[in-house]
Design a protein around this motif. Structure first.
Motif: not given
Length: 128
Positions: A72, A74, A108, A110
């Motif tokens: 993952t 960010y 993702i 942010v």
């Protein structure tokens, strides 16, 4: 190898990652989000260092990027025009740790990370 990468025919085949990772090991390794602790500068440099840090963490657990089941990423203030820098950092980090692994990955966007100088953070799950 404890992780097998799969691209089901019904899903798009993406050059930079696989859609599915199947783990068959006996130990799960969860690596906390890694940042470029001492690296200032651009997104590519920070991604490169975060990848190297993940590789170091996996080695400490007895594994490598080849055991990766999921990443993952960010990224602060993400926009699609940042993709070339992100991919450059992935390529450079992968080369430094000697891997061509392309595990499933989620990106993702942010607003911020733990410190204002961090542009990216990478967390990982591996199966050994």
């Amino acid at each position: 190898m404890t992780v097998t990468m799969v691209n089901p025919g019904e899903l798009p085949e993406i050059d930079v990652y696989h859609q599915v990772a199947v783990g068959e090991g006996t130990k799960l390794v969860f690596v906390a989000g890694q940042v470029a602790w001492e690296t200032e500068g651009d997104l590519a440099a920070q991604v490169e260092q975060a990848y190297v840090n993940v590789g170091t963490a996996l080695a400490a657990a007895g594994g490598s990027f080849d055991d990766m089941a999921k990443l993952t990423i960010y990224a602060v203030d993400w926009t699609p025009d940042k993709m070339p820098a992100l991919l450059d950092g992935i390529d450079r980090g992968s080369a430094k740790i000697g891997t061509t692994a392309k595990p499933p990955v989620t990106l993702i966007g942010v607003a911020a990370l733990a410190a204002p100088e961090y542009l990216v953070e990478v967390e990982a799950t591996a199966v050994l």
